[in-house]
Design a protein around this motif. Structure first.
Motif, PDB file in Angstrom:
ATOM      1  N   ASN A  62      -3.400  -0.634  -0.777  1.00  0.00           N
ATOM      2  CA  ASN A  62      -2.687   0.379   0.460  1.00  0.00           C
ATOM      3  C   ASN A  62      -1.379   0.764  -0.227  1.00  0.00           C
ATOM      4  O   ASN A  62      -1.429   0.874  -1.001  1.00  0.00           O
ATOM      5  N   TRP A  63      -0.827   1.720   0.934  1.00  0.00           N
ATOM      6  CA  TRP A  63       0.658   2.563  -0.016  1.00  0.00           C
ATOM      7  C   TRP A  63       1.449   2.041  -0.608  1.00  0.00           C
ATOM      8  O   TRP A  63       1.373   2.213  -1.687  1.00  0.00           O
ATOM      9  N   SER A  64       1.687   0.898  -0.074  1.00  0.00           N
ATOM     10  CA  SER A  64       2.619  -0.180  -0.616  1.00  0.00           C
ATOM     11  C   SER A  64       2.634  -1.073  -2.190  1.00  0.00           C
ATOM     12  O   SER A  64       3.401  -2.116  -2.479  1.00  0.00           O
ATOM     13  N   GLY A  65       1.007  -1.548  -1.457  1.00  0.00           N
ATOM     14  CA  GLY A  65       0.951  -2.922  -2.407  1.00  0.00           C
ATOM     15  C   GLY A  65       0.281  -3.370  -2.117  1.00  0.00           C
ATOM     16  O   GLY A  65      -0.568  -4.421  -2.619  1.00  0.00           O
ATOM     17  N   GLY A  66       1.122  -3.557  -0.817  1.00  0.00           N
ATOM     18  CA  GLY A  66       0.831  -4.986   0.369  1.00  0.00           C
ATOM     19  C   GLY A  66      -0.485  -5.384   0.817  1.00  0.00           C
ATOM     20  O   GLY A  66      -0.056  -6.746   0.916  1.00  0.00           O
ATOM     21  N   GLY A  67      -0.994  -4.696   0.270  1.00  0.00           N
ATOM     22  CA  GLY A  67      -2.755  -4.697   1.702  1.00  0.00           C
ATOM     23  C   GLY A  67      -3.843  -4.825  -0.120  1.00  0.00           C
ATOM     24  O   GLY A  67      -3.713  -3.340  -0.585  1.00  0.00           O
ATOM     25  N   THR A  68      -5.092  -5.591   0.026  1.00  0.00           N
ATOM     26  CA  THR A  68      -5.631  -5.416  -1.102  1.00  0.00           C
ATOM     27  C   THR A  68      -7.376  -5.715  -0.238  1.00  0.00           C
ATOM     28  O   THR A  68      -6.900  -6.432   0.608  1.00  0.00           O
ATOM     29  N   TYR A  69      -8.217  -4.841  -0.976  1.00  0.00           N
ATOM     30  CA  TYR A  69      -9.475  -4.987  -0.318  1.00  0.00           C
ATOM     31  C   TYR A  69      -9.991  -5.059  -1.333  1.00  0.00           C
ATOM     32  O   TYR A  69     -10.331  -4.799  -2.098  1.00  0.00           O
ATOM     33  N   TYR A  70     -11.378  -6.023  -1.038  1.00  0.00           N
ATOM     34  CA  TYR A  70     -12.545  -6.122  -2.257  1.00  0.00           C
ATOM     35  C   TYR A  70     -13.764  -6.654  -1.679  1.00  0.00           C
ATOM     36  O   TYR A  70     -14.174  -6.849  -0.456  1.00  0.00           O
ATOM     37  N   ALA A  71     -15.227  -5.799  -1.835  1.00  0.00           N
ATOM     38  CA  ALA A  71     -16.397  -6.261  -2.313  1.00  0.00           C
ATOM     39  C   ALA A  71     -16.370  -7.707  -2.715  1.00  0.00           C
ATOM     40  O   ALA A  71     -15.871  -8.561  -2.985  1.00  0.00           O
ATOM     41  N   ASP A  72     -17.176  -8.165  -1.821  1.00  0.00           N
ATOM     42  CA  ASP A  72     -17.659  -9.603  -1.843  1.00  0.00           C
ATOM     43  C   ASP A  72     -18.099  -9.734  -2.639  1.00  0.00           C
ATOM     44  O   ASP A  72     -17.949 -11.147  -3.759  1.00  0.00           O
ATOM     45  N   SER A  73     -18.905  -9.052  -3.935  1.00  0.00           N
ATOM     46  CA  SER A  73     -19.452  -8.755  -5.399  1.00  0.00           C
ATOM     47  C   SER A  73     -18.584  -8.871  -6.228  1.00  0.00           C
ATOM     48  O   SER A  73     -18.671  -9.808  -7.483  1.00  0.00           O
ATOM     49  N   VAL A  74     -17.196  -9.068  -6.085  1.00  0.00           N
ATOM     50  CA  VAL A  74     -16.395  -8.501  -7.031  1.00  0.00           C
ATOM     51  C   VAL A  74     -14.314  -9.949  -7.160  1.00  0.00           C
ATOM     52  O   VAL A  74     -14.486  -9.530  -8.012  1.00  0.00           O
ATOM     53  N   LYS A  75     -15.232 -10.132  -6.131  1.00  0.00           N
ATOM     54  CA  LYS A  75     -13.937 -11.012  -5.334  1.00  0.00           C
ATOM     55  C   LYS A  75     -13.865 -12.381  -5.734  1.00  0.00           C
ATOM     56  O   LYS A  75     -15.134 -12.256  -6.768  1.00  0.00           O
ATOM     57  N   GLY A  76     -12.250 -12.158  -6.773  1.00  0.00           N
ATOM     58  CA  GLY A  76     -11.695 -13.489  -7.107  1.00  0.00           C
ATOM     59  C   GLY A  76     -11.787 -12.981  -8.616  1.00  0.00           C
ATOM     60  O   GLY A  76     -11.691 -13.796  -9.208  1.00  0.00           O
ATOM     61  N   ARG A  77     -13.090 -11.773  -8.959  1.00  0.00           N
ATOM     62  CA  ARG A  77     -12.961 -11.640 -10.371  1.00  0.00           C
ATOM     63  C   ARG A  77     -11.909 -10.432 -10.972  1.00  0.00           C
ATOM     64  O   ARG A  77     -11.694 -10.248 -11.930  1.00  0.00           O
ATOM     65  N   PHE A  78     -11.819  -9.470  -9.655  1.00  0.00           N
ATOM     66  CA  PHE A  78     -11.366  -8.422 -10.106  1.00  0.00           C
ATOM     67  C   PHE A  78     -10.027  -8.069  -8.686  1.00  0.00           C
ATOM     68  O   PHE A  78      -9.928  -8.438  -8.522  1.00  0.00           O
ATOM     69  N   THR A  79      -8.782  -7.520  -9.718  1.00  0.00           N
ATOM     70  CA  THR A  79      -8.291  -7.238  -9.583  1.00  0.00           C
ATOM     71  C   THR A  79      -7.526  -5.865  -9.016  1.00  0.00           C
ATOM     72  O   THR A  79      -7.399  -5.397 -10.377  1.00  0.00           O
ATOM     73  N   ILE A  80      -7.342  -5.426  -7.536  1.00  0.00           N
ATOM     74  CA  ILE A  80      -6.528  -4.462  -7.993  1.00  0.00           C
ATOM     75  C   ILE A  80      -5.044  -3.461  -7.876  1.00  0.00           C
ATOM     76  O   ILE A  80      -4.482  -5.424  -7.185  1.00  0.00           O
ATOM     77  N   SER A  81      -4.674  -3.264  -8.388  1.00  0.00           N
ATOM     78  CA  SER A  81      -2.896  -3.118  -8.110  1.00  0.00           C
ATOM     79  C   SER A  81      -2.354  -1.347  -8.384  1.00  0.00           C
ATOM     80  O   SER A  81      -3.348  -0.835  -9.235  1.00  0.00           O
ATOM     81  N   ARG A  82      -1.817  -1.490  -8.446  1.00  0.00           N
ATOM     82  CA  ARG A  82      -0.188   0.177  -8.124  1.00  0.00           C
ATOM     83  C   ARG A  82       0.506  -0.279  -8.552  1.00  0.00           C
ATOM     84  O   ARG A  82       1.526  -1.469  -8.865  1.00  0.00           O
ATOM     85  N   ASP A  83       1.410   1.093  -9.265  1.00  0.00           N
ATOM     86  CA  ASP A  83       2.347   0.955  -9.417  1.00  0.00           C
ATOM     87  C   ASP A  83       3.113   3.169  -9.207  1.00  0.00           C
ATOM     88  O   ASP A  83       2.873   3.516 -10.106  1.00  0.00           O
ATOM     89  N   ASN A  84       3.668   3.002  -8.284  1.00  0.00           N
ATOM     90  CA  ASN A  84       3.925   4.098  -7.757  1.00  0.00           C
ATOM     91  C   ASN A  84       5.171   4.477  -8.430  1.00  0.00           C
ATOM     92  O   ASN A  84       5.605   6.161  -8.220  1.00  0.00           O
ATOM     93  N   ALA A  85       5.745   3.992  -9.214  1.00  0.00           N
ATOM     94  CA  ALA A  85       6.573   4.438 -10.502  1.00  0.00           C
ATOM     95  C   ALA A  85       5.549   5.568 -11.918  1.00  0.00           C
ATOM     96  O   ALA A  85       6.162   6.677 -11.794  1.00  0.00           O
ATOM     97  N   LYS A  86       4.633   4.748 -11.803  1.00  0.00           N
ATOM     98  CA  LYS A  86       4.110   5.655 -12.637  1.00  0.00           C
ATOM     99  C   LYS A  86       2.641   6.270 -12.415  1.00  0.00           C
ATOM    100  O   LYS A  86       2.036   7.404 -13.094  1.00  0.00           O
ATOM    101  N   ASN A  87       2.733   6.626 -10.804  1.00  0.00           N
ATOM    102  CA  ASN A  87       1.399   7.251 -10.433  1.00  0.00           C
ATOM    103  C   ASN A  87       0.262   6.746 -10.477  1.00  0.00           C
ATOM    104  O   ASN A  87      -0.739   7.904 -11.232  1.00  0.00           O
ATOM    105  N   THR A  88       0.189   4.862 -10.665  1.00  0.00           N
ATOM    106  CA  THR A  88      -1.328   4.654 -11.529  1.00  0.00           C
ATOM    107  C   THR A  88      -1.778   3.307 -10.687  1.00  0.00           C
ATOM    108  O   THR A  88      -0.626   2.879 -10.523  1.00  0.00           O
ATOM    109  N   VAL A  89      -2.957   3.192 -10.768  1.00  0.00           N
ATOM    110  CA  VAL A  89      -3.688   2.665  -9.984  1.00  0.00           C
ATOM    111  C   VAL A  89      -4.628   1.580 -11.255  1.00  0.00           C
ATOM    112  O   VAL A  89      -5.073   2.670 -11.917  1.00  0.00           O
ATOM    113  N   TYR A  90      -4.384   0.608 -11.220  1.00  0.00           N
ATOM    114  CA  TYR A  90      -5.019  -0.068 -12.318  1.00  0.00           C
ATOM    115  C   TYR A  90      -6.406  -0.902 -11.394  1.00  0.00           C
ATOM    116  O   TYR A  90      -6.450  -1.746  -9.872  1.00  0.00           O
ATOM    117  N   LEU A  91      -7.494  -1.572 -12.210  1.00  0.00           N
ATOM    118  CA  LEU A  91      -8.490  -2.499 -11.931  1.00  0.00           C
ATOM    119  C   LEU A  91      -8.316  -3.119 -13.630  1.00  0.00           C
ATOM    120  O   LEU A  91      -9.557  -2.372 -14.214  1.00  0.00           O
TER     121      LEU A  91
END
Length: 120
Positions: free
Chosen positions: A50-79
């Motif tokens: 979500n906008w603040s990074g406080g909420g994340t959602y995952y497909a069941d197939s990747v849960k526990g293995r993938f992590t999504i994050s964002r850096d709003n200062a760098k306008n970048t999202v990571y997986l």
């Protein structure tokens, strides 16, 4: 505009980190996500944040293995993708939408995709 990078070839069990840089819009107003599409398959949801990074959602197939994050200062999202499997092989697409999150590919903005190949 969304520019994804970081894809490549990795052995099963390995890790990759995808990045997606956004431009042209206030990044912090966008929900960000990742989808993937394997050959002959439909595009499927992987993860979203979500906008603040406080909420994340995952497909069941990747849960526990993938992590999504964002850096709003760098306008970048990571997986961050760990414990990769051959079934993770696909083109990964960065997505963005000011309206919110959905697991269907009805997002407003799409990047060009980056190939991830996991060998067994």
């Amino acid at each position: 505009q969304l520019q994804a990078s970081g894809g490549g070839l990795v052995q099963a069990g390995g890790s990759l980190r995808l990045s997606c840089a956004a431009s042209g819009r206030t990044f912090s107003t966008l929900v960000m996500g990742w989808f993937r599409q394997a050959p002959g398959k439909e595009r499927e949801f992987v993860a979203a944040i979500n906008w603040s990074g406080g909420g994340t959602y995952y497909a069941d197939s990747v849960k526990g293995r993938f992590t999504i994050s964002r850096d709003n200062a760098k306008n970048t999202v990571y997986l961050q993708m760990n414990s990769l499997k051959p079934d993770d092989t696909a083109v990964y697409y960065c997505t963005a939408d000011p309206r919110g999150f959905t697991k269907t590919p009805q997002w407003h903005f799409w990047g060009q995709g980056t190939q991830v190949t996991v060998s067994s």
